[in-house]
Design a protein around this motif. Sequence first.
Motif, PDB file in Angstrom:
ATOM      1  N   VAL A 135       1.604   2.105  -2.153  1.00 35.03           N
ATOM      2  CA  VAL A 135       1.487   2.269  -3.595  1.00 35.03           C
ATOM      3  C   VAL A 135       2.775   1.731  -4.207  1.00 35.03           C
ATOM      4  O   VAL A 135       3.851   2.282  -3.988  1.00 35.03           O
ATOM      5  N   VAL A 136       2.674   0.609  -4.935  1.00 34.35           N
ATOM      6  CA  VAL A 136       3.874   0.036  -5.543  1.00 34.35           C
ATOM      7  C   VAL A 136       3.734  -0.017  -7.055  1.00 34.35           C
ATOM      8  O   VAL A 136       2.655  -0.200  -7.593  1.00 34.35           O
ATOM      9  N   SER A 137       4.849   0.183  -7.730  1.00 35.95           N
ATOM     10  CA  SER A 137       4.878  -0.025  -9.175  1.00 35.95           C
ATOM     11  C   SER A 137       6.017  -0.981  -9.461  1.00 35.95           C
ATOM     12  O   SER A 137       6.825  -1.262  -8.583  1.00 35.95           O
ATOM     13  N   THR A 138       6.082  -1.474 -10.698  1.00 37.91           N
ATOM     14  CA  THR A 138       7.167  -2.393 -11.033  1.00 37.91           C
ATOM     15  C   THR A 138       8.517  -1.744 -10.802  1.00 37.91           C
ATOM     16  O   THR A 138       9.477  -2.414 -10.481  1.00 37.91           O
ATOM     17  N   GLU A 139       8.587  -0.439 -11.016  1.00 41.87           N
ATOM     18  CA  GLU A 139       9.896   0.187 -10.961  1.00 41.87           C
ATOM     19  C   GLU A 139      10.298   0.606  -9.549  1.00 41.87           C
ATOM     20  O   GLU A 139      11.476   0.664  -9.249  1.00 41.87           O
ATOM     21  N   GLN A 140       9.320   0.906  -8.703  1.00 43.24           N
ATOM     22  CA  GLN A 140       9.691   1.306  -7.341  1.00 43.24           C
ATOM     23  C   GLN A 140       8.493   1.315  -6.392  1.00 43.24           C
ATOM     24  O   GLN A 140       7.348   1.210  -6.822  1.00 43.24           O
ATOM     25  N   LEU A 141       8.818   1.469  -5.098  1.00 38.93           N
ATOM     26  CA  LEU A 141       7.782   1.684  -4.093  1.00 38.93           C
ATOM     27  C   LEU A 141       7.486   3.177  -4.105  1.00 38.93           C
ATOM     28  O   LEU A 141       8.357   3.994  -3.831  1.00 38.93           O
ATOM     29  N   ILE A 142       6.253   3.554  -4.454  1.00 43.13           N
ATOM     30  CA  ILE A 142       5.957   4.971  -4.627  1.00 43.13           C
ATOM     31  C   ILE A 142       5.563   5.621  -3.311  1.00 43.13           C
ATOM     32  O   ILE A 142       6.003   6.711  -2.983  1.00 43.13           O
ATOM     33  N   TYR A 143       4.722   4.939  -2.530  1.00 45.63           N
ATOM     34  CA  TYR A 143       4.284   5.534  -1.272  1.00 45.63           C
ATOM     35  C   TYR A 143       3.978   4.443  -0.275  1.00 45.63           C
ATOM     36  O   TYR A 143       3.467   3.378  -0.619  1.00 45.63           O
ATOM     37  N   SER A 144       4.276   4.702   0.968  1.00 45.25           N
ATOM     38  CA  SER A 144       3.937   3.761   2.016  1.00 45.25           C
ATOM     39  C   SER A 144       3.670   4.539   3.295  1.00 45.25           C
ATOM     40  O   SER A 144       4.486   5.376   3.678  1.00 45.25           O
TER      41      SER A 144
END
Lengths: 140, 288
Positions: A8-17
């Motif tokens: 799960v990635v967003s522009t601001e950070q990697l949220i979950y992997s």
Amino acid sequence: MSKMHVEVVSTEQLIYSGEAEFLVAPALEGEIGVYPRHVPLLTRIKPGVLRMTVPGSKEEVLVAVSGGMLEVQPTHITVLADTAIRGEDLDEARANEAKRAAEESLQHATDDLSTAKAHAALAVAIAQLKALDYLKKRVH
Amino acid sequence: MAVGKEILTKIRSVQNTQKITRAMQMVSTSKMRKTQERMRAARPYAEKVRTVMAHLAQANADLGHPLLARRDVVKRAGIILVSSDKGLCGGLNVNSFKRFYAKVKELQDQNVEVDVCCLGQKALAATQRARLNVVASAVQLGDIPKMDKLIGPLTVLFKQYAEGELDAVYIVYSGFINTMKQEPTIEQLLPLTPHHMVVEHSHSWDYLYEPDAPSLMEFLVKRYLESVVYQALAENMASEQAARMVAMKAATDNAGNTIKQLRLVYNKARQAAITTELSEIVAGAAAV
């Protein structure tokens, strides 16, 4: 049991992997569940919660997203999450806000400052009302 | 003895300035680390969006999205100018502005009108001084780049492009190379150039689309452009902190040198005064 890799990635950070055996996502046209070796799929998702069954853990992993896009490949899943709540009207309101910011700073040079400010405040109020209206419609 | 009182006052004032510059240097040192991390954190998203978009474009070559339209004649161009909100960061903003003005002049010489979108207080001030047409702006962006603040100004520009009012969009910002080096960078955002659309694997397979390919393309193109601008802003912020750290270190060193020189002058004056006094006493004693 086979697994798939979820990111799960967003522009601001990697949220979950991490690894998952099963994933449920709030797609635009209804919830969808994905098992490994799913056919490639691309869909928008609504603001909501992703639920994942993770190998070696009884508890589901929950990740909250404020909308975005889900890309499904046979062995990996990518969620391109939005960081802000989005929507046509809301984006429009933000656009007006940005225009206003530019115009208002120009007005500073002239004498019409107070009227401009009043106009601007009105515009912001209208924009906020619009956004609220939109969100309400979404919820129901 | 009141020798060199004004010199002492001056030393004290320089010391005070030095305290401030040293504090600012340390603040930017710690902020710089964080902004660099943010800059890196933004990369995976941009890459992912790019691959998905490239694939989508390849699988559906006939997607006529308005943001993908290319126009032969450029009549009006938009430039996004990214700057810091605050000053005291050396030549960082000035260098970007130079690059920006060069581009504006180049476009105007080709009879292209220019609309500007300002991100950052300094950019807004500079473009208004130059009497350019500012269509949208976002200021007070803080130390952490926030997508929320970018959506508005970008929507303005993208809408204008989609409606055909703008024929090209550029972005100017300070690229972060390393702590000592930041380089003003100019990139073309729209129309998307072919290198945005390179696919690594080319065997033919396609996604299932829900609801349909065009609306997903619209979503992806917007997100892609936003992530490029976000990345530029994040990079500009990292550059800002690095430039400020270097500028403030130089200022602190300069203050130290000034203090050293002033001390030398002060001690010389003090010794001269003592010598004069002594020789006066000795001369007086000899006269008796």
